[in-house]
Design an enzyme around this catalytic site. Structure first.
Site, mmCIF file in Angstrom:
data_model
loop_
_atom_site.group_PDB
_atom_site.id
_atom_site.type_symbol
_atom_site.label_atom_id
_atom_site.label_comp_id
_atom_site.label_asym_id
_atom_site.label_seq_id
_atom_site.Cartn_x
_atom_site.Cartn_y
_atom_site.Cartn_z
ATOM 1 N N GLU A 181 1.629 -11.997 1.806
ATOM 2 C CA GLU A 181 1.336 -13.075 0.667
ATOM 3 C C GLU A 181 1.893 -14.529 0.961
ATOM 4 O O GLU A 181 1.275 -15.416 0.273
ATOM 5 C CB GLU A 181 2.470 -12.608 -0.676
ATOM 6 C CG GLU A 181 1.811 -11.426 -1.101
ATOM 7 C CD GLU A 181 2.599 -10.570 -2.113
ATOM 8 O OE1 GLU A 181 2.427 -10.859 -3.417
ATOM 9 O OE2 GLU A 181 3.284 -9.730 -1.711
ATOM 10 N N ILE B 148 -3.636 -0.991 2.030
ATOM 11 C CA ILE B 148 -4.463 -1.580 0.942
ATOM 12 C C ILE B 148 -5.682 -2.524 1.626
ATOM 13 O O ILE B 148 -6.452 -3.103 1.068
ATOM 14 C CB ILE B 148 -3.808 -2.379 -0.220
ATOM 15 C CG1 ILE B 148 -2.976 -3.292 0.499
ATOM 16 C CG2 ILE B 148 -3.045 -1.240 -0.907
ATOM 17 C CD1 ILE B 148 -2.242 -4.324 -0.488
ATOM 18 N N THR C 165 -4.716 -4.004 4.685
ATOM 19 C CA THR C 165 -3.958 -4.912 5.448
ATOM 20 C C THR C 165 -3.759 -4.715 6.711
ATOM 21 O O THR C 165 -3.314 -5.385 7.542
ATOM 22 C CB THR C 165 -2.728 -5.169 4.603
ATOM 23 O OG1 THR C 165 -2.041 -3.710 4.292
ATOM 24 C CG2 THR C 165 -2.745 -5.736 3.160
ATOM 25 N N GLY D 106 -6.249 -5.208 -3.192
ATOM 26 C CA GLY D 106 -5.614 -4.962 -4.480
ATOM 27 C C GLY D 106 -5.164 -6.322 -4.919
ATOM 28 O O GLY D 106 -5.411 -6.768 -6.118
HETATM 29 MO MO1 MOS Z 1 1.278 -8.390 -4.704
HETATM 30 S S1 MOS Z 1 0.635 -9.615 -5.860
HETATM 31 O O1 MOS Z 1 3.085 -8.021 -4.950
HETATM 32 O O2 MOS Z 1 0.186 -6.941 -4.762
#
Ligand code: MOS
Length: 773
Positions: A740, A467, A469, A240
Site C-alpha cells: 500500500e 491476491i 502481489t 482486490g
Molecule cells: Mo487493503 S485496502 O488493506 O486491501
C-alpha cells in the site's frame, strides 16, 4: 542463511498465470452447476412494495429466483475481525427484508441453467417500490456530520496534542486550505466471483477473497453451519485492493442460492454491478491548516476531515490517520466527521486513510514551502519526526532521510528552478514535485505448517492467500532459505481455509505476519532432522551438539566441517518416514488496538499452539518486547511532469520512489508492488473519479470506458529504489509489507509538480485539464 531471499526471482506462479493454468474462483467446473445473476434495486431509498418474479420464472432455463420472500434466514455475523472476516454491511444482511438503502443494492438472484438464461431473466423481474427521500451529496449534508468514535481496526479518529488553534494565531507563516478527493472504485481485473457447493451439511466455496480464513468464519456464523463444515478456496486472485477485504453480499447469496436450487451455483458480478455492491473509496473533504515559524518549524497542524458512510454500516476513511506522527510538532489537531448517505458503504481501498490523507497534508506542506521560501525537501527535514510523537514511541526502524536524499538525486532535484512556471522543454511546461509516503507496518498472528517428504521436496501450507502481489513467490523464498532447499524443491500452498490460519491480505500485513510463521515452521522441520541425526548411531552427526549443525543444500552438516553431514533424504529413509512435519503459530501483533486476535482459535489444527511452545524460532520471536516501538514504513516520491500550456494535458514523465520498508524479500515483486501503487496514484491524481447522477445517487461512470484508469500510454519512466535495511524489531525476517505504501504521497507529488510547472494550484482531485485552464 539468505540464499534466495532478496533475489529478483520470477514469480513461481507466473507460468501458470500466463498459460491459463492458474484457476481463478469463477473458473472451476463443477458437475451440475447452475448460474446466478444478481438483480439490483433502481431506487436509493424505500421499500419493495411488490416484487413480481412470475414472468422471469417462466423464462427458459430458470430454476429459482431468490428474493427476501423465499430467502433462508441469516444469522448476524459473529465476528468483525479487522484481520479478516468483516461482513461489509452489518445492518444489511442480504435479502432479509424489503428495505432498500441505496441504488444498486442486490434485491434478488435469478438462478438458471446457463449464465445467459439467468442474465436474460434478471431483466424480467418487476419491482414496485415505495420511495422515500434519499440523501446523496456529502457537501450539501455536511451539517448532518457526526464524530465517529473510531475507525478501521479501532484506529483513533479524533486526536490532538497541545493547542493547535491557539498556535495558529501566532504562527508567522500560515496555510489554510481545503483539499478534496472524489469517490474512487477499486476495479480489480478479476470480478467478485463465487461458486458455492453444498454436500449435505457442509458447504464449499470458491471465492475471490482477500481472506479465506475470514470468509470461512463469516459464512459459518451467517449460515449457521459449524466452522469445520465450511471450506473456502481461493488459489488465485486477480487483485482486490481492499474490495475483497470485507465480505460483500455476493458470497453468502451464492450459498443461499445453491441451497434453494439444490445445485452448485456460480455467481459473478459484472463490472457495472461492482460499482454499487462491493464498496468504494469514500469522498473526502479535508480542511488543513499549517502554521510555522520563520525557520519553517511547524508550530501547528490541523487536519479536519469530512467523509461519508452509508446507512447500513459505519466505515471511516481515516484521512487524518498519519498526520499525528508524520512530522514533528507540539500542536496537532486531527478530526474525522461522518455523513451518512444512500450509497453503498465505503470500504478500504489501497492505503485506506493514508492515500487521500497524504494527498491533503503533503500538498499543504508544499504550499507552506512556497510561502516560507524553503525548499520542499528541506521543509520536511526541518520537521523530521525522530520518534512517533503521537504514541511517544521510537520507530522500530526509520530511514526516511536517506529516502529524501536518494530520491532527490535520482530525479535531479538540484536542477529544479523553484520558481513556478519557469522550466520548459520545447513548448511543454516542466514541473518537479515531491512528497512523503507512509504506511503502518502491520503484523498480526499467523500460523503455518511445513512438510518435508521422503523424496526431498517440501510443502508449506497456510490459509493466507496471494491476491496477485507475489505472496507465493516470496514465501517460497522464505521457506527455501529456512529449510536449506533450492526453491524448485519447495511448493507453497495457500488459499485454502483447511490449512493453518494465516493473515488477511489487507493492511499490507501478509509478508510480516505469515513470513515469520513459515520461517518458524520450516526451522521446526530442520530442528527435527538435526535431533534425529544426533540421536542416531548410524548418522555421521551422531553425538554432535545441535548448535554446531547447519542446514543448507538439502543436507545438515557440521558448520566447521561441512563434509561431515548427511542428506535430508537419508535421514528420512533411516527413520522410515514418508514425511516429516512441523507447525508454528506466532501471536505477535503490531496493531494499535487488538480487540480481536485473528489467529486465536481460528486454526483447524489445534496442535499448532502446543508445538509452537517447543519451536525455538517462535519463542525467540515472541519474547521480544515490542511495546516501546511504533511500526511504520516511510518513503519519498519525486516526480517530473510535463504540462501542455495550450491544452492543459498533463503527463507524468518520470516518477521516482525510494522506499524504506525493511528487508526486501524479492527485488522484482517488490518493485512491482511499489510501481502498482504509483500507477494507482497516477489514476487517483489525474483521471479516476466515480461520478453520480445527482438525482438518483447512481454511479454513471460505471465501466472502464467512463471510469478512466491509467493505461500504458500514461506511464512515466519509473525508478523504484529501496533502502533495504532490515527492521529487526518487527520480525526475524526484517521485512515490512509493501502493498500500500506506493500509493501514499504520490498524488501530492504529482499535484506539487503540476503547481511547479504551471503556478496553478488545483486542490480538488482529480486534476483534469479543464480545472487547469
Ligand atoms: Mo487493503 S485496502 O488493506 O486491501
Amino acid at each position: 542463511m539468505n540464499e534466495t531471499v532478496g533475489k529478483p526471482i520470477d514469480r513461481v506462479d507466473g507460468k501458470l498465470k500466463v498459460t491459463g493454468g492458474a484457476t481463478y474462483s469463477a473458473e472451476f467446473n463443477i458437475k451440475n452447476m447452475v448460474h446466478g445473476v444478481a438483480v439490483l434495486s433502481t431506487i436509493a431509498k424505500g421499500r419493495i412494495k411488490n416484487i413480481n418474479t412470475g414472468i422471469a420464472e417462466k423464462s427458459p432455463g430458470v430454476i429459482e429466483i431468490l428474493t427476501y420472500k423465499n430467502s433462508m434466514q441469516l444469522h448476524s455475523p459473529s465476528s468483525s475481525d479487522p484481520g479478516g472476516g468483516k461482513f461489509a454491511e452489518k445492518d444489511l444482511l442480504p435479502l432479509q427484508n424489503d428495505r432498500v438503502f441505496y441504488d444498486g443494492q442486490i434485491i434478488a438472484v435469478v438462478i438458471a441453467e446457463t449464465f445467459e438464461q439467468a442474465e436474460y431473466a434478471s431483466h424480467l423481474v418487476k419491482v414496485d417500490y415505495q420511495v422515500e427521500e434519499p440523501v446523496f451529496d456529502l457537501l450539501k449534508n455536511i451539517g448532518k456530520a457526526y464524530k465517529p468514535a473510531s475507525g478501521l481496526g479501532g484506529a483513533e479518529t479524533q486526536v490532538s496534542r497541545g493547542n493547535a488553534a491557539e498556535a495558529m494565531k501566532t504562527a508567522s507563516v500560515k496555510i489554510e486550505q481545503t483539499y478534496t478527493t472524489p469517490v474512487y472504485h477499486h476495479n480489480a481485473m478479476e470480478p467478485h466471483a463465487t461458486i458455492a457447493l453444498w454436500q449435505g451439511e457442509t458447504v464449499l466455496f470458491y471465492d475471490a477473497t482477500q481472506s479465506v480464513a475470514g470468509v470461512k468464519s463469516l459464512m459459518s456464523s451467517m449460515l449457521g453451519v459449524p466452522k469445520e463444515k465450511v471450506r473456502v478456496i481461493s488459489y488465485y486472485i486477480g487483485g482486490g485492493f481492499g474490495s475483497k477485504g470485507f465480505t460483500w453480499p455476493n458470497t453468502v447469496l451464492t450459498a443461499m442460492a445453491a441451497k434453494l436450487a439444490n445445485r452448485p451455483v456460480k455467481l459473478v458480478l459484472s463490472r457495472q454491478q461492482a460499482f454499487t455492491t462491493v464498496g468504494r473509496r469514500s469522498e473526502t473533504i479535508q480542511k488543513i491548516a499549517l502554521g510555522a515559524d520563520q525557520t519553517g518549524k511547524l508550530s501547528a497542524i490541523q487536519h479536519h476531515n469530512t467523509v461519508e458512510s452509508s446507512f447500513v454500516d459505519e466505515f471511516v476513511e481515516t484521512a487524518g490517520v498519519a498526520t499525528p506522527m508524520l512530522y514533528s510538532s507540539q500542536n496537532v489537531d486531527v478530526s474525522h466527521s461522518l455523513v451518512r448517505l444512500n450509497k453503498v458503504t465505503p470500504c478500504p481501498m489501497r492505503a485506506p486513510g493514508e492515500a487521500p490523507g497524504t494527498y491533503g497534508l503533503e500538498v499543504a506542506m508544499d504550499e507552506l514551502a512556497y510561502q516560507s521560501k524553503i525548499d520542499p525537501v528541506q521543509l520536511r527535514l526541518i520537521n523530521y519526526a525522530e520518534e512517533d510523537e503521537d504514541k511517544h514511541k521510537k520507530f522500530s526502524s526509520k530511514n526516511l532521510r536517506e529516502c529524501y536524499q536518494k530520491g532527490a538525486a535520482l530525479i535531479g532535484w538540484d536542477k529544479r528552478n523553484p520558481q513556478p512556471a519557469s522550466m520548459k522543454e520545447g513548448k511543454m511546461l516542466v514541473g518537479y514535485g515531491m512528497a512523503t509516503a507512509t504506511y503502518p507496518a502491520n503484523r498480526s498472528a499467523s500460523s503455518a505448517k511445513a512438510v518435508l517428504f521422503a523424496d526431498g521436496h517440501a510443502e508449506i501450507r497456510c490459509a493466507t492467500q496471494d491476491i496477485g502481489t507475489g505472496t507465493y513467490t516470496i514465501m517460497t523464498q522464505t521457506a527455501a532459505d529456512a529449510l536449506g532447499l533450492p526453491i524448485e524443491k519447495v511448493k507453497v500452498k495457500l488459499g485454502d481455509s483447511e490449512f493453518p490460519k494465516g493473515a488477511q491480505s489487507g493492511g499490507s500485513q501478509v509478508t510480516a505476519s505469515v513470513g515469520p510463521a513459515i520461517r518458524a515452521a520450516s526451522l521446526g522441520v530442520v530442528s527435527k532432522l538435526i535431533k534425529f541425526a544426533v540421536a542416531d548411531a548410524k548418522s555421521p552427526l551422531h553425538g554432535q551438539k545441535e548448535a554446531d549443525i547447519t542446514a543448507q543444500n538439502e543436507r545438515i552438516f557440521l558448520t566447521t566441517k561441512p563434509a561431515q553431514g548427511e542428506a535430508y533424504t537419508d535421514i528420512l529413509k533411516r527413520q522410515n518416514l514418508q514425511q516429516l512435519q512441523a507447525q508454528a503459530a506466532t501471536k505477535v501483533s503490531t496493531r494499535q488496538k487488538t480487540e480481536a486476535n485473528p489467529a486465536a482459535g481460528g486454526s483447524p489444527e489445534k496442535e499448532i499452539e502446543d508445538e509452537s511452545k517447543t519451536n525455538i524460532a517462535v519463542q525467540e520471536d515472541e519474547k521480544l518486547d515490542r511495546k516501546p516501538f511504533s511500526f511504520h514504513s516511510f518513503g519519498a516520491h519525486f516526480v517530473k511532469v510535463l504540462v501542455d500550456p495550450d491544452l492543459g494535458m498533463i503527463h507524468v514523465d518520470k516518477a521516482v520512489a525510494v522506499m524504506d520498508v525493511g528487508t526486501i524479500m524479492n527485488e522484482k515483486t517488490a518493485k512491482n508492488q511499489i510501481m502498482g501503487g504509483m500507477v494507482f496514484g497516477i489514476g487517483m491524481a489525474l483521471m479516476e473519479e466515480t461520478q453520480y447522477d445527482p438525482n438518483r445517487g447512481r454511479p454513471v461512470t460505471r465501466d472502464l470506458a467512463n471510469y478512466l484508469v491509467p493505461v500504458n500510454a500514461d506511464m512515466p519512466e519509473f525508478v523504484v529504489e529501496f533502502i533495504n535495511k532490515p527492521d529487526t524489531i518487527i520480525s526475524p525476517i526484517g521485512a515490512r509489507g509493501i502493498g500500500e505504501i506506493g500509493i501514499t504521497g504520490i498524488t501530492a507529488a504529482i499535484n506539487n509538480a503540476i503547481y511547479h510547472a504551471t503556478g496553478k494550484r488545483v486542490r480538488e482531485l482529480p486534476v483534469t485539464p479543464d480545472k487547469l485552464l
